[in-house]
Design a protein around this motif. Structure first.
Motif, short mmCIF file in Angstrom:
data_model
loop_
_atom_site.label_atom_id
_atom_site.label_comp_id
_atom_site.label_asym_id
_atom_site.label_seq_id
_atom_site.Cartn_x
_atom_site.Cartn_y
_atom_site.Cartn_z
N ALA A 86 -15.44 74.01 47.59
CA ALA A 86 -16.89 74.58 47.56
C ALA A 86 -17.35 74.60 48.85
CB ALA A 86 -17.70 74.12 46.59
N VAL A 106 -20.69 68.98 41.74
CA VAL A 106 -20.95 70.12 42.40
C VAL A 106 -19.47 70.76 42.27
CG1 VAL A 106 -21.09 70.90 44.83
CG2 VAL A 106 -22.65 69.37 43.97
N LEU A 154 -21.62 76.12 50.26
CA LEU A 154 -22.91 75.21 49.95
C LEU A 154 -23.77 75.08 50.97
CD1 LEU A 154 -20.71 72.34 48.24
CD2 LEU A 154 -22.18 73.71 46.98
N ARG A 172 -16.55 80.24 40.05
CA ARG A 172 -15.61 81.16 40.79
C ARG A 172 -14.75 81.99 40.25
NH1 ARG A 172 -10.34 78.26 42.59
NH2 ARG A 172 -10.25 76.77 41.01
N LEU A 184 -25.13 77.33 45.85
CA LEU A 184 -23.77 77.57 45.82
C LEU A 184 -23.72 79.28 46.01
CD1 LEU A 184 -20.72 76.97 45.47
CD2 LEU A 184 -20.98 76.98 42.95
N TYR A 215 -18.64 74.46 41.04
CA TYR A 215 -17.94 75.80 41.78
C TYR A 215 -16.66 76.11 40.91
CZ TYR A 215 -14.86 77.64 45.29
OH TYR A 215 -13.94 78.35 45.78
#
Length: 186
Positions: free
Chosen positions: A129, A178, A133, A186, A150, A182
């Motif tokens: 990610a 985190v 970020l 995604r 994000l 992601y």
């Protein structure tokens, strides 16, 4: 929180001085920067000498106008560093969503660190990610926070992670959260 349309508020209803000063005070709340703008906001909103009390009241009024439930925040002195301060993660994501929707929102987002920069020089640098970020962390004894954005092609997400009453270092665990976020979007 997935960010969508713009939220509006009625400045006349709460007698706030200016977007710039109110947003500066909220920025200081989110980032833990020294909170002098909070006192200035209190002075501007009340006409009285700036103080922690009227500055905190003005910030809470502003937060209410952007949709933050008053029950989700408890500010003692405006510093954001008191162990008696309480802010829910949903309050932070509401603030981040509001700021991102503002005309100068990207300017604020661009001030936040990317993995490999600032306090993130050794964090999230190998994360899938990392290119998407913008983040800010904060630490006081027994409390750690990580919040930010994000931004993917299809959507921007605001997130906030708070860890309280821990021992040791929770940075690795926060980074895993985190990465999980992601991977889930995604």
């Amino acid at each position: 929180a997935r960010l969508g349309g713009r939220q509006r508020f009625d400045r006349q209803r709460v007698n706030l001085p200016s977007d710039a000063l109110a947003e500066r005070a909220v920025y200081q709340l989110v980032t833990g920067e020294p909170p002098e703008a909070g006192k200035l906001l209190g002075h501007d909103a009340t006409g009285q000498p700036g103080s922690w009390a009227n500055g905190t009241a003005a910030v809470k009024a502003y937060l209410g106008t952007i949709g933050v439930n008053a029950a989700l925040t408890h500010m003692v002195d405006g510093s954001g560093l008191s162990h008696h301060d309480r802010v829910a993660t949903s309050a932070i994501t509401t603030i981040l969503a509001h700021v991102a929707a503002e005309p100068q929102g990207q300017v604020f987002i661009d001030t936040m660190a990317k993995p490999g920069q600032g306090t993130f020089v050794n964090r999230l640098t190998r994360s899938p990610a990392r290119a998407f970020l913008r983040v800010k962390d904060g630490h006081v004894t027994g409390a750690s926070t990580l919040s930010g954005y994000l931004t993917l092609a299809q959507a921007r997400y605001a997130f906030a992670i708070f860890v309280n009453h821990y021992r040791g270092n929770v940075n690795g665990w926060e980074d895993q959260v985190v990465n999980a976020l992601y991977n889930s979007v995604r």
